[in-house]
Write a protein that holds these residues in place. Structure first.
Motif, PDB file in Angstrom:
ATOM      1  N   ALA A   1       0.829  -1.208   0.000  1.00  0.00           N
ATOM      2  CA  ALA A   1       0.000   0.000   0.000  1.00  0.00           C
ATOM      3  C   ALA A   1       0.862   1.257   0.000  1.00  0.00           C
ATOM      4  O   ALA A   1       0.567   2.225  -0.717  1.00  0.00           O
ATOM      5  CB  ALA A   1      -0.941  -0.010   1.199  1.00  0.00           C
ATOM      6  N   LEU A   2       1.931   1.256   0.792  1.00  0.00           N
ATOM      7  CA  LEU A   2       2.811   2.424   0.836  1.00  0.00           C
ATOM      8  C   LEU A   2       3.490   2.658  -0.508  1.00  0.00           C
ATOM      9  O   LEU A   2       3.577   3.800  -0.979  1.00  0.00           O
ATOM     10  CB  LEU A   2       3.861   2.269   1.943  1.00  0.00           C
ATOM     11  N   LEU A   3       3.955   1.586  -1.140  1.00  0.00           N
ATOM     12  CA  LEU A   3       4.582   1.732  -2.455  1.00  0.00           C
ATOM     13  C   LEU A   3       3.570   2.212  -3.488  1.00  0.00           C
ATOM     14  O   LEU A   3       3.880   3.060  -4.330  1.00  0.00           O
ATOM     15  CB  LEU A   3       5.240   0.417  -2.882  1.00  0.00           C
ATOM     16  N   ASP A   4       2.338   1.704  -3.420  1.00  0.00           N
ATOM     17  CA  ASP A   4       1.286   2.175  -4.319  1.00  0.00           C
ATOM     18  C   ASP A   4       0.944   3.638  -4.086  1.00  0.00           C
ATOM     19  O   ASP A   4       0.543   4.346  -5.010  1.00  0.00           O
ATOM     20  CB  ASP A   4       0.009   1.334  -4.149  1.00  0.00           C
ATOM     21  N   ALA A   5       1.098   4.105  -2.855  1.00  0.00           N
ATOM     22  CA  ALA A   5       0.759   5.485  -2.506  1.00  0.00           C
ATOM     23  C   ALA A   5       1.885   6.468  -2.842  1.00  0.00           C
ATOM     24  O   ALA A   5       1.775   7.657  -2.567  1.00  0.00           O
ATOM     25  CB  ALA A   5       0.411   5.587  -1.025  1.00  0.00           C
ATOM     26  N   GLY A   6       2.973   5.968  -3.414  1.00  0.00           N
ATOM     27  CA  GLY A   6       4.028   6.870  -3.875  1.00  0.00           C
ATOM     28  C   GLY A   6       5.354   6.760  -3.168  1.00  0.00           C
ATOM     29  O   GLY A   6       6.281   7.523  -3.462  1.00  0.00           O
ATOM     30  N   LEU A   7       5.495   5.827  -2.229  1.00  0.00           N
ATOM     31  CA  LEU A   7       6.787   5.636  -1.567  1.00  0.00           C
ATOM     32  C   LEU A   7       7.837   5.280  -2.613  1.00  0.00           C
ATOM     33  O   LEU A   7       7.633   4.378  -3.425  1.00  0.00           O
ATOM     34  CB  LEU A   7       6.676   4.517  -0.519  1.00  0.00           C
ATOM     35  N   ASP A   8       8.955   5.993  -2.599  1.00  0.00           N
ATOM     36  CA  ASP A   8      10.041   5.737  -3.545  1.00  0.00           C
ATOM     37  C   ASP A   8      10.733   4.428  -3.167  1.00  0.00           C
ATOM     38  O   ASP A   8      11.317   4.316  -2.079  1.00  0.00           O
ATOM     39  CB  ASP A   8      11.044   6.893  -3.515  1.00  0.00           C
ATOM     40  N   GLU A   9      10.660   3.432  -4.055  1.00  0.00           N
ATOM     41  CA  GLU A   9      11.184   2.109  -3.742  1.00  0.00           C
ATOM     42  C   GLU A   9      12.689   2.119  -3.492  1.00  0.00           C
ATOM     43  O   GLU A   9      13.183   1.450  -2.586  1.00  0.00           O
ATOM     44  CB  GLU A   9      10.845   1.110  -4.859  1.00  0.00           C
ATOM     45  N   GLY A  10      13.428   2.893  -4.276  1.00  0.00           N
ATOM     46  CA  GLY A  10      14.880   2.946  -4.101  1.00  0.00           C
ATOM     47  C   GLY A  10      15.270   3.525  -2.751  1.00  0.00           C
ATOM     48  O   GLY A  10      16.137   2.980  -2.053  1.00  0.00           O
ATOM     49  N   ALA A  11      14.637   4.613  -2.368  1.00  0.00           N
ATOM     50  CA  ALA A  11      14.925   5.226  -1.069  1.00  0.00           C
ATOM     51  C   ALA A  11      14.523   4.291   0.067  1.00  0.00           C
ATOM     52  O   ALA A  11      15.222   4.190   1.080  1.00  0.00           O
ATOM     53  CB  ALA A  11      14.184   6.564  -0.948  1.00  0.00           C
ATOM     54  N   TRP A  12      13.399   3.599  -0.110  1.00  0.00           N
ATOM     55  CA  TRP A  12      12.917   2.656   0.903  1.00  0.00           C
ATOM     56  C   TRP A  12      13.899   1.494   1.082  1.00  0.00           C
ATOM     57  O   TRP A  12      14.256   1.124   2.193  1.00  0.00           O
ATOM     58  CB  TRP A  12      11.527   2.162   0.499  1.00  0.00           C
ATOM     59  N   ARG A  13      14.371   0.942  -0.045  1.00  0.00           N
ATOM     60  CA  ARG A  13      15.342  -0.157   0.035  1.00  0.00           C
ATOM     61  C   ARG A  13      16.642   0.310   0.698  1.00  0.00           C
ATOM     62  O   ARG A  13      17.276  -0.433   1.447  1.00  0.00           O
ATOM     63  CB  ARG A  13      15.606  -0.742  -1.346  1.00  0.00           C
ATOM     64  N   ALA A  14      17.037   1.547   0.424  1.00  0.00           N
ATOM     65  CA  ALA A  14      18.251   2.091   1.051  1.00  0.00           C
ATOM     66  C   ALA A  14      18.086   2.169   2.573  1.00  0.00           C
ATOM     67  O   ALA A  14      19.039   1.900   3.317  1.00  0.00           O
ATOM     68  CB  ALA A  14      18.570   3.468   0.472  1.00  0.00           C
ATOM     69  N   GLU A  15      16.891   2.513   3.042  1.00  0.00           N
ATOM     70  CA  GLU A  15      16.646   2.539   4.485  1.00  0.00           C
ATOM     71  C   GLU A  15      16.696   1.128   5.064  1.00  0.00           C
ATOM     72  O   GLU A  15      17.264   0.909   6.126  1.00  0.00           O
ATOM     73  CB  GLU A  15      15.306   3.209   4.807  1.00  0.00           C
ATOM     74  N   LEU A  16      16.077   0.162   4.365  1.00  0.00           N
ATOM     75  CA  LEU A  16      16.119  -1.225   4.845  1.00  0.00           C
ATOM     76  C   LEU A  16      17.551  -1.738   4.949  1.00  0.00           C
ATOM     77  O   LEU A  16      17.877  -2.493   5.862  1.00  0.00           O
ATOM     78  CB  LEU A  16      15.311  -2.143   3.921  1.00  0.00           C
ATOM     79  N   ASP A  17      18.409  -1.314   4.013  1.00  0.00           N
ATOM     80  CA  ASP A  17      19.814  -1.739   4.057  1.00  0.00           C
ATOM     81  C   ASP A  17      20.512  -1.270   5.332  1.00  0.00           C
ATOM     82  O   ASP A  17      21.451  -1.903   5.802  1.00  0.00           O
ATOM     83  CB  ASP A  17      20.572  -1.221   2.833  1.00  0.00           C
ATOM     84  N   LYS A  18      20.044  -0.158   5.899  1.00  0.00           N
ATOM     85  CA  LYS A  18      20.635   0.368   7.130  1.00  0.00           C
ATOM     86  C   LYS A  18      20.354  -0.526   8.333  1.00  0.00           C
ATOM     87  O   LYS A  18      21.002  -0.403   9.364  1.00  0.00           O
ATOM     88  CB  LYS A  18      20.114   1.778   7.411  1.00  0.00           C
ATOM     89  N   LEU A  19      19.386  -1.427   8.191  1.00  0.00           N
ATOM     90  CA  LEU A  19      19.082  -2.362   9.268  1.00  0.00           C
ATOM     91  C   LEU A  19      20.211  -3.372   9.442  1.00  0.00           C
ATOM     92  O   LEU A  19      20.390  -3.945  10.516  1.00  0.00           O
ATOM     93  CB  LEU A  19      17.757  -3.077   8.971  1.00  0.00           C
ATOM     94  N   GLU A  20      21.003  -3.582   8.369  1.00  0.00           N
ATOM     95  CA  GLU A  20      22.131  -4.507   8.382  1.00  0.00           C
ATOM     96  C   GLU A  20      21.706  -5.904   8.812  1.00  0.00           C
ATOM     97  O   GLU A  20      22.309  -6.546   9.667  1.00  0.00           O
ATOM     98  CB  GLU A  20      23.263  -3.953   9.255  1.00  0.00           C
ATOM     99  N   LEU A  21      20.619  -6.344   8.198  1.00  0.00           N
ATOM    100  CA  LEU A  21      20.055  -7.664   8.450  1.00  0.00           C
ATOM    101  C   LEU A  21      20.102  -8.428   7.140  1.00  0.00           C
ATOM    102  O   LEU A  21      19.421  -8.074   6.189  1.00  0.00           O
ATOM    103  CB  LEU A  21      18.599  -7.513   8.933  1.00  0.00           C
ATOM    104  N   GLY A  22      20.928  -9.442   7.074  1.00  0.00           N
ATOM    105  CA  GLY A  22      21.054 -10.202   5.835  1.00  0.00           C
ATOM    106  C   GLY A  22      20.090 -11.363   5.779  1.00  0.00           C
ATOM    107  O   GLY A  22      19.254 -11.562   6.665  1.00  0.00           O
ATOM    108  N   GLY A  23      20.196 -12.128   4.732  1.00  0.00           N
ATOM    109  CA  GLY A  23      19.439 -13.359   4.612  1.00  0.00           C
ATOM    110  C   GLY A  23      18.011 -13.198   4.144  1.00  0.00           C
ATOM    111  O   GLY A  23      17.172 -14.060   4.407  1.00  0.00           O
ATOM    112  N   TYR A  24      17.718 -12.091   3.457  1.00  0.00           N
ATOM    113  CA  TYR A  24      16.366 -11.911   2.943  1.00  0.00           C
ATOM    114  C   TYR A  24      16.411 -11.223   1.585  1.00  0.00           C
ATOM    115  O   TYR A  24      17.407 -10.615   1.203  1.00  0.00           O
ATOM    116  CB  TYR A  24      15.494 -11.111   3.912  1.00  0.00           C
TER     117      TYR A  24
END
Length: 195
Positions: A20-43
């Motif tokens: 829903a957030l991505l459909d509402a205009g969330l920038d996927e690239g910026a979102w993925r960059a934030e997820l990378d900051k979690l430093e959680l591998g294996g997904y």
């Protein structure tokens, strides 16, 4: 003030919120960059345009290498707080997991520090929660509102055994919110979605 309104006609789960957030205009690239900051591998996160009946939607699927891990709240808090995520994302993500821990503790007669997160402690649930919080933060959302939540019925098999639907933790999390029972034999609102 920027708000988000979730119209949950088909329920609520972590992946549904992300779509829903991505459909509402969330920038996927910026979102993925934030997820990378979690430093959680294996997904891996797959994002695809799909149709649900006649409606176009974005489907998000988080796939993981690990089997369901058994984590405590402290483990998840340490993971999130030790990440490079922005402080507001850390704080709200931890708050969501604390709500989940409180609900699970009440249902299972434990303290929040002794609750074993099974499904909601797995990598996909962590990505769902942190991803939703990060997405809302990136979009500048200050308040979230939700429609009446549809509750299905039946049973679900999980690490705790066979549970009735809606799951007891979900019931605890939606306490005080408007719900409607629907004649659908499925888990429409998950604990992660409810939190």
């Amino acid at each position: 003030m920027k708000i988000a309104y979730f119209d949950c006609v088909a329920g609520a789960s972590g992946d549904m919120i992300l779509g829903a957030l991505l459909d509402a205009g969330l920038d996927e690239g910026a979102w993925r960059a934030e997820l990378d900051k979690l430093e959680l591998g294996g997904y891996d996160v797959q994002v695809a345009k799909v149709h649900k009946g006649p409606i176009a939607a974005t489907q998000v699927e988080v796939t993981c290498e690990e089997a369901h891990a058994h984590r405590h709240l402290g483990d998840i808090e340490a993971l999130i707080n030790g990440s490079r995520l922005p402080i507001p994302v850390k704080e709200k993500s931890v708050a969501v997991f604390r709500r989940l821990a409180e609900a699970e503790a009440k249902v299972h007669g434990e303290t929040i520090d002794h609750v074993h997160f099974h499904e909601v402690g797995a990598v996909d649930a962590i990505v769902d929660v942190v991803g939703a919080v990060a997405g809302l933060w990136l979009m500048g959302v200050e308040e979230v509102y939700v429609s009446t939540l549809p509750m299905g019925h039946g049973f679900v098999d999980c690490a705790h055994g066979r549970l009735p639907l809606p799951a007891p933790a979900t019931v605890e999390l939606v306490r005080g919110l408007p719900i409607v029972n629907v004649d659908v034999e499925a888990e429409l609102v998950t604990p992660t979605g409810a939190a």
